[in-house]
Design a protein around this motif. Structure first.
Motif, PDB file in Angstrom:
ATOM      1  N   ASN A   1     -44.940  -4.497  53.114  1.00 32.17           N
ATOM      2  CA  ASN A   1     -43.749  -4.754  52.318  1.00 32.17           C
ATOM      3  C   ASN A   1     -42.818  -5.690  53.082  1.00 32.17           C
ATOM      4  O   ASN A   1     -42.531  -5.463  54.257  1.00 32.17           O
ATOM      5  CB  ASN A   1     -43.003  -3.450  52.019  1.00 32.17           C
TER       6      ASN A   1
ATOM      7  N   GLU B   1     -39.434  -7.898  48.194  1.00 26.50           N
ATOM      8  CA  GLU B   1     -39.567  -9.224  47.591  1.00 26.50           C
ATOM      9  C   GLU B   1     -41.018  -9.617  47.379  1.00 26.50           C
ATOM     10  O   GLU B   1     -41.350 -10.308  46.415  1.00 26.50           O
ATOM     11  CB  GLU B   1     -38.880 -10.267  48.460  1.00 26.50           C
ATOM     12  N   GLU B   2     -41.881  -9.202  48.295  1.00 27.30           N
ATOM     13  CA  GLU B   2     -43.296  -9.499  48.141  1.00 27.30           C
ATOM     14  C   GLU B   2     -44.103  -8.654  49.124  1.00 27.30           C
ATOM     15  O   GLU B   2     -43.557  -8.065  50.065  1.00 27.30           O
ATOM     16  CB  GLU B   2     -43.586 -10.979  48.395  1.00 27.30           C
TER      17      GLU B   2
ATOM     18  N   GLY C   1     -46.816  -9.047  51.963  1.00 26.69           N
ATOM     19  CA  GLY C   1     -47.499  -9.978  52.839  1.00 26.69           C
ATOM     20  C   GLY C   1     -48.782  -9.354  53.354  1.00 26.69           C
ATOM     21  O   GLY C   1     -49.087  -8.199  53.070  1.00 26.69           O
TER      22      GLY C   1
ATOM     23  N   ALA D   1     -47.287 -14.917  54.198  1.00 24.87           N
ATOM     24  CA  ALA D   1     -46.297 -14.652  53.148  1.00 24.87           C
ATOM     25  C   ALA D   1     -46.003 -15.946  52.408  1.00 24.87           C
ATOM     26  O   ALA D   1     -46.500 -17.026  52.772  1.00 24.87           O
ATOM     27  CB  ALA D   1     -45.024 -14.081  53.754  1.00 24.87           C
ATOM     28  N   SER D   2     -45.178 -15.853  51.367  1.00 32.25           N
ATOM     29  CA  SER D   2     -44.765 -17.058  50.635  1.00 32.25           C
ATOM     30  C   SER D   2     -43.280 -17.005  50.298  1.00 32.25           C
ATOM     31  O   SER D   2     -42.491 -17.825  50.764  1.00 32.25           O
ATOM     32  CB  SER D   2     -45.598 -17.235  49.360  1.00 32.25           C
ATOM     33  N   GLU D   3     -42.866 -16.004  49.517  1.00 33.08           N
ATOM     34  CA  GLU D   3     -41.482 -15.921  49.046  1.00 33.08           C
ATOM     35  C   GLU D   3     -40.482 -15.850  50.194  1.00 33.08           C
ATOM     36  O   GLU D   3     -39.464 -16.568  50.187  1.00 33.08           O
ATOM     37  CB  GLU D   3     -41.316 -14.699  48.140  1.00 33.08           C
TER      38      GLU D   3
ATOM     39  N   GLU E   1     -45.996  -3.501  42.896  1.00 34.79           N
ATOM     40  CA  GLU E   1     -45.431  -4.568  43.716  1.00 34.79           C
ATOM     41  C   GLU E   1     -45.256  -4.201  45.185  1.00 34.79           C
ATOM     42  O   GLU E   1     -44.750  -5.015  45.959  1.00 34.79           O
ATOM     43  CB  GLU E   1     -44.072  -4.995  43.141  1.00 34.79           C
ATOM     44  N   THR E   2     -45.658  -3.007  45.592  1.00 37.34           N
ATOM     45  CA  THR E   2     -45.453  -2.577  46.979  1.00 37.34           C
ATOM     46  C   THR E   2     -46.721  -1.947  47.552  1.00 37.34           C
ATOM     47  O   THR E   2     -47.682  -1.688  46.837  1.00 37.34           O
ATOM     48  CB  THR E   2     -44.304  -1.553  47.085  1.00 37.34           C
TER      49      THR E   2
ATOM     50  N   GLU F   1     -39.014  -7.924  52.972  1.00 37.07           N
ATOM     51  CA  GLU F   1     -37.709  -8.204  52.361  1.00 37.07           C
ATOM     52  C   GLU F   1     -36.844  -8.958  53.352  1.00 37.07           C
ATOM     53  O   GLU F   1     -36.730  -8.558  54.509  1.00 37.07           O
ATOM     54  CB  GLU F   1     -36.996  -6.909  51.952  1.00 37.07           C
TER      55      GLU F   1
END
Length: 221
Positions: free
Chosen positions: A82, A7-8, A10, A28-30, A169-170, A84
């Motif tokens: 990573n 998902e994002e 961090g 993190a945020s999402e 993205e990872t 999730e």
């Protein structure tokens, strides 16, 4: 349970080390949008429990078993991670079934560009993990659901191919030859292998593994 779709990324803010136990504080945020105490978040593919959080960070405990089995023991403040959240029932299932229970680590032996892809060649620390790595099957690397391109059992290595979006993205974008990566093999293969081994009256670790002859003898082929 997770899907292996990150998902994002961090950032590790701080580490409190107590022997082989750690407390990680991660920016993190999402993944914080609906976080609650006790939620599960996969960090580099390791299922960890949220023990504290605020609007920009969350903290997780790492126990000695996880410290020894994964690459979390080597991360330093500033490291990208990573992230999730656990999957929701009824959501899209774009990856594969991922438990966040890492089977072991591997070393990246090569990273090569092939057209629009980057191919990583991985050597598991424990070559026994290859019994559950199948060409065109699924494997999880640092929490990322990936398809196995090839398996070279004589060299105790396998390869995966990464598309540009996944690389961007990872944390794979920061991984190069010599780096350590977490490996989780496909849960279905592990359970089938275990059940067939028990049926034969042998512990899974001492059986000959999941082979074509075993599948044929037990009516799967």
């Amino acid at each position: 349970m997770f899907t292996g779709l990150i998902e994002e990324m961090g950032t590790l803010r701080s580490v409190q080390r107590r022997g082989e136990a750690m407390i990680l504080s991660i920016s993190a945020s999402e993944v914080l949008t609906d976080v609650k105490m006790g939620d599960s978040i996969a960090v580099n593919g390791v299922c960890l429990t949220v023990v504290d959080f605020d609007r920009s960070t969350f903290s997780v405990d790492v126990m000695p078993e996880t410290y020894r089995l994964t690459n979390l023991h080597s991360i330093q403040p500033g490291s990208a991670l990573n992230l999730e959240r656990a999957m929701k029932v009824g959501g899209r299932f774009g990856g594969h079934l991922v438990q966040g229970h890492v089977d072991g680590t591997g070393t990246i032996r090569d990273r090569a560009v092939e057209a629009n892809a980057v191919v990583y060649r991985i050597e598991p620390k424990d070559s026994e993990l290859l019994r559950h790595v199948v060409q065109q099957g699924s494997v999880t690397l640092d929490g990322i659901s990936l398809t196995v391109v090839s398996v070279d059992r004589s060299a105790s290595q396998f390869t995966v191919s990464i598309i540009p979006h996944t690389l961007k993205e990872t944390v794979l974008q920061h991984k190069h030859s010599g780096d350590t990566i977490n490996i989780e093999c496909d849960i279905l293969g592990k359970y089938v292998d275990h059940l067939l081994s028990m049926r034969e009256g042998q512990p899974a670790s001492r059986s000959g593994g999941l082979t074509e002859s075993v599948l044929r003898d037990n009516g799967f082929m």
